[in-house]
Design a protein around this motif. Structure first.
Motif, PDB file in Angstrom:
ATOM      1  N   MET A  91       0.986  -1.278  -0.152  1.00  0.00           N
ATOM      2  CA  MET A  91       0.109   0.036   0.044  1.00  0.00           C
ATOM      3  C   MET A  91       0.853   1.279   0.074  1.00  0.00           C
ATOM      4  O   MET A  91       0.408   2.448   0.363  1.00  0.00           O
ATOM      5  N   LEU A  92       2.091   1.260  -0.492  1.00  0.00           N
ATOM      6  CA  LEU A  92       3.188   2.294  -0.612  1.00  0.00           C
ATOM      7  C   LEU A  92       3.165   2.867  -1.936  1.00  0.00           C
ATOM      8  O   LEU A  92       3.944   3.523  -2.338  1.00  0.00           O
ATOM      9  N   GLU A  93       2.494   2.330  -2.953  1.00  0.00           N
ATOM     10  CA  GLU A  93       2.708   2.478  -4.154  1.00  0.00           C
ATOM     11  C   GLU A  93       2.644   4.142  -4.450  1.00  0.00           C
ATOM     12  O   GLU A  93       3.460   4.705  -5.338  1.00  0.00           O
ATOM     13  N   PHE A  94       1.519   4.743  -3.776  1.00  0.00           N
ATOM     14  CA  PHE A  94       1.330   6.281  -3.893  1.00  0.00           C
ATOM     15  C   PHE A  94       2.375   6.871  -3.324  1.00  0.00           C
ATOM     16  O   PHE A  94       2.984   7.735  -4.009  1.00  0.00           O
ATOM     17  N   GLU A  95       2.732   6.770  -2.112  1.00  0.00           N
ATOM     18  CA  GLU A  95       3.774   7.148  -1.405  1.00  0.00           C
ATOM     19  C   GLU A  95       4.929   7.316  -2.144  1.00  0.00           C
ATOM     20  O   GLU A  95       5.700   8.248  -2.025  1.00  0.00           O
ATOM     21  N   ASN A  96       5.304   5.916  -2.427  1.00  0.00           N
ATOM     22  CA  ASN A  96       6.577   5.970  -3.197  1.00  0.00           C
ATOM     23  C   ASN A  96       6.663   6.723  -4.487  1.00  0.00           C
ATOM     24  O   ASN A  96       7.728   7.277  -4.820  1.00  0.00           O
ATOM     25  N   MET A  97       5.640   6.617  -5.371  1.00  0.00           N
ATOM     26  CA  MET A  97       5.657   7.415  -6.631  1.00  0.00           C
ATOM     27  C   MET A  97       6.090   8.687  -6.477  1.00  0.00           C
ATOM     28  O   MET A  97       6.755   9.716  -6.940  1.00  0.00           O
ATOM     29  N   TYR A  98       5.209   9.528  -5.074  1.00  0.00           N
ATOM     30  CA  TYR A  98       5.471  11.088  -5.134  1.00  0.00           C
ATOM     31  C   TYR A  98       6.938  11.108  -4.380  1.00  0.00           C
ATOM     32  O   TYR A  98       7.466  12.354  -4.810  1.00  0.00           O
ATOM     33  N   LYS A  99       7.267  10.361  -3.734  1.00  0.00           N
ATOM     34  CA  LYS A  99       8.687  10.334  -3.006  1.00  0.00           C
ATOM     35  C   LYS A  99       9.871  10.349  -4.273  1.00  0.00           C
ATOM     36  O   LYS A  99      10.708  10.972  -4.138  1.00  0.00           O
ATOM     37  N   GLU A 100       9.437   9.669  -5.243  1.00  0.00           N
ATOM     38  CA  GLU A 100      10.369   9.573  -6.340  1.00  0.00           C
ATOM     39  C   GLU A 100      10.229  10.848  -7.052  1.00  0.00           C
ATOM     40  O   GLU A 100      11.404  11.188  -7.888  1.00  0.00           O
ATOM     41  N   GLN A 101       9.267  11.573  -6.930  1.00  0.00           N
ATOM     42  CA  GLN A 101       9.197  12.943  -7.606  1.00  0.00           C
ATOM     43  C   GLN A 101       9.806  14.077  -6.834  1.00  0.00           C
ATOM     44  O   GLN A 101       9.853  15.069  -7.308  1.00  0.00           O
ATOM     45  N   GLY A 102      10.330  13.607  -5.613  1.00  0.00           N
ATOM     46  CA  GLY A 102      10.987  14.744  -4.757  1.00  0.00           C
ATOM     47  C   GLY A 102      10.354  15.097  -3.666  1.00  0.00           C
ATOM     48  O   GLY A 102      10.935  15.926  -2.793  1.00  0.00           O
ATOM     49  N   TYR A 103       9.244  14.811  -3.444  1.00  0.00           N
ATOM     50  CA  TYR A 103       8.411  15.087  -2.130  1.00  0.00           C
ATOM     51  C   TYR A 103       8.962  14.455  -0.916  1.00  0.00           C
ATOM     52  O   TYR A 103       9.313  13.085  -0.826  1.00  0.00           O
ATOM     53  N   LYS A 104       8.998  15.010   0.249  1.00  0.00           N
ATOM     54  CA  LYS A 104       9.422  14.598   1.455  1.00  0.00           C
ATOM     55  C   LYS A 104       8.435  14.188   2.344  1.00  0.00           C
ATOM     56  O   LYS A 104       8.502  13.103   3.083  1.00  0.00           O
TER      57      LYS A 104
END
Length: 208
Positions: A1-14
Motif C-alpha cells: 500500500m505504498l505505491e502512491f507514497e513511493n511514487m510521489y517521493k520519487e518525484q522529490g516530495y519529502k
C-alpha cells in the motif's frame, strides 16, 4: 500500500500526507478528518480502509498510527457548519483543517475520493485511496475512531437515540427514535427531511 507514497517521493516530495474523512453519511454529529505523514518505507501490518476493520482493530491501530507517524492531525466540522455549507464542503473543510494543523508541514497531499480541499500545497484525489494507500487508510482510521468516540460521548448527553450503537447513521433504531422523540441538537436537519415527513404523517394518523 505504498505505491502512491513511493511514487510521489520519487518525484522529490519529502512529506507525503494521506487524508480521509469519516461521517459524511450519518443523520447526526460532526464530520471528522485526519491527516497522516509516515516515515519512508514504514509498513504497519493490518492497516486498511477503516470500514473493513472491526472496532477493536481500529482502536488498536489508532495508537500504533499515532506512535509511528512523523506527524498526524485530527480535525472536524460541526453540525452547524454542515448545515450552513453542506456536507461535502464541511468534509473538505475538516480535511483542510487537518492538513493545516500538522506539526510537520506536508509538501504533497493525497486525498481519498474525487474532490480536493482548498490547500496551498500540491495534492491529488485518489478514488478508493483508503484501500490503496497506507497513509490514507491510516487517516481513515484516525478519523473514524475519533468520531466514534465523540458519538459515544454524545450518547451520554442524548441517551434516547442510541448513538453509542449506530454513531448517528440511519439505522432502523435511530430512525425510530427520531420518529418517537423528534430530533435533538446534534441532528443534521437537512438530512432528516424524509424521516420528519414520515413522522408528520404518522403523527397525523394518530391524531386523525
Amino acid at each position: 500500500m505504498l505505491e502512491f507514497e513511493n511514487m510521489y517521493k520519487e518525484q522529490g516530495y519529502k512529506a507525503v500526507c494521506g487524508v480521509d474523512e469519516a461521517g459524511r453519511g450519518p443523520l447526526a454529529g460532526p464530520v471528522y478528518a485526519a491527516a497522516v505523514i509516515f516515515p519512508e518505507d514504514l509498513v504497519i501490518d493490518g492497516i486498511n480502509d477503516s470500514k473493513k476493520l472491526s472496532e477493536k482493530k481500529r482502536e488498536e491501530l489508532f495508537d500504533v498510527i499515532k506512535e509511528k507517524a512523523i506527524a498526524y492531525s485530527i480535525a472536524s466540522a460541526t453540525v452547524e457548519e454542515i448545515e450552513k455549507i453542506n456536507i461535502l464542503q464541511a468534509s473538505l473543510l475538516a480535511m483542510k483543517r487537518a492538513v493545516e494543523s500538522l506539526s510537520v508541514p506536508a509538501d504533497f497531499v493525497m486525498v481519498d475520493g474525487n474532490k480536493l480541499p482548498d490547500l496551498s500545497v500540491p495534492c491529488e484525489a485518489i478514488v478508493k485511496g483508503d484501500a490503496r494507500s497506507q497513509s490514507i487508510a491510516a487517516a481513515s482510521i484516525l478519523a473514524k475512531v475519533s468520531r466514534d468516540r465523540v458519538m459515544k460521548e454524545y450518547a451520554k448527553k442524548y441517551p434516547l437515540y442510541g448513538f453509542e450503537k449506530h454513531k448517528g447513521y440511519a439505522s432502523e433504531v435511530h430512525r425510530n427514535a427520531i420518529m418517537e422523540y423528534g430530533p435533538c441538537e446534534i441532528h443534521r436537519m437537512s438530512f432528516l427531511k424524509n424521516v420528519l415527513a414520515e413522522k408528520a404523517e404518522r403523527d397525523a394518523e394518530k391524531n386523525g
